[in-house]
Each structure stands twice: as C-alpha cells, then as structure tokens.
Design a protein around this motif. Structure first.
Motif: not given
Length: 125
Positions: A1-24
């Motif tokens: 697991m990464s110890e990065n703390t990503w800017p929240s704006e970046w996470l908001r922009g990618v969480l939906d596509v990442c969730a879709l990918r996991i559900l695939a």
C-alpha cells in the motif's frame, strides 16, 4: 500500500472510474471496494465519500445493488456493473489514457531529455 497522500481534488476526479474498474472484476460490497482502493495506493477512502459515489453510480444505471445475507452478521449491499456500466468504464478508460498523456506532456514535457524548468527558446535566442 502506498503512503502517498493524494490531493483530494485528484481523488474526487478518479474515484468513480476506479470503483467501476474494481466492479468489473465482479460483484462486491462497499468495504471491499474501499480496501481495494487503499491497497492500490489511493489511501483510505471514507464511507462518507464512497457510499454516496456508489449511490450516484446506481442512480445513473451503471451499477445494480443486491442485499445479501451476512455470514453470522448483518447483510451486505453488493454492487455489480450493468452493461451500461461496462460501456461507461470502457469510455472513461480511453478518455483517462488520453488525459494522462496530455497532462504528462504538459507537466513533464514531451521530450524528457530537456529539463522542465529550462526556459523556452524564442526566435530572439
């Protein structure tokens, strides 16, 4: 697991596509999605962020929801991609690839042999 703390704006922009990918990969429940996101290096995603996102995906027809009985505990809400969700994931994946290349070229520069902080050449120089 990464110890990065990503800017929240970046996470908001990618969480939906990442969730879709996991559900695939198949139906799963919210806590497992959050664990996969964390294991992938995105950090701990709070339920107050993830569950509204999953609700929006459901409202948009991209996922279906099914309650399943728990093993000796409470039931769980399982999320699964719909055909529209799979199509959306394919479209967003293609867009993401182009976006990553565009932003990489802008931030790093298309030619990595020159430092990004080197002044641009003008006609006068």
């Amino acid at each position: 697991m990464s110890e990065n703390t990503w800017p929240s704006e970046w996470l908001r922009g990618v969480l939906d596509v990442c969730a879709l990918r996991i559900l695939a990969d198949g139906p799963t429940y919210g806590y497992a999605i959050a664990a996969r996101l964390a294991d992938a290096g995105l950090g701990a995603i709070k339920g107050g962020t993830l569950y509204p996102l999953l609700g929006r995906l459901e409202a948009g027809g991209l996922v279906t929801v099914e309650w399943r009985a728990g093993d000796g505990g409470p039931g769980r809400k399982y999320y699964d991609l719909t055909p529209a969700g799979r199509a959306e994931l394919a479209q967003r994946t293609a867009l993401w690839d182009a976006f990553v290349q565009t932003t990489h070229d802008l931030v790093v520069g298309p030619d990595r042999t020159e430092p990004a902080d080197r002044p641009a050449q003008t006609e006068e120089t």
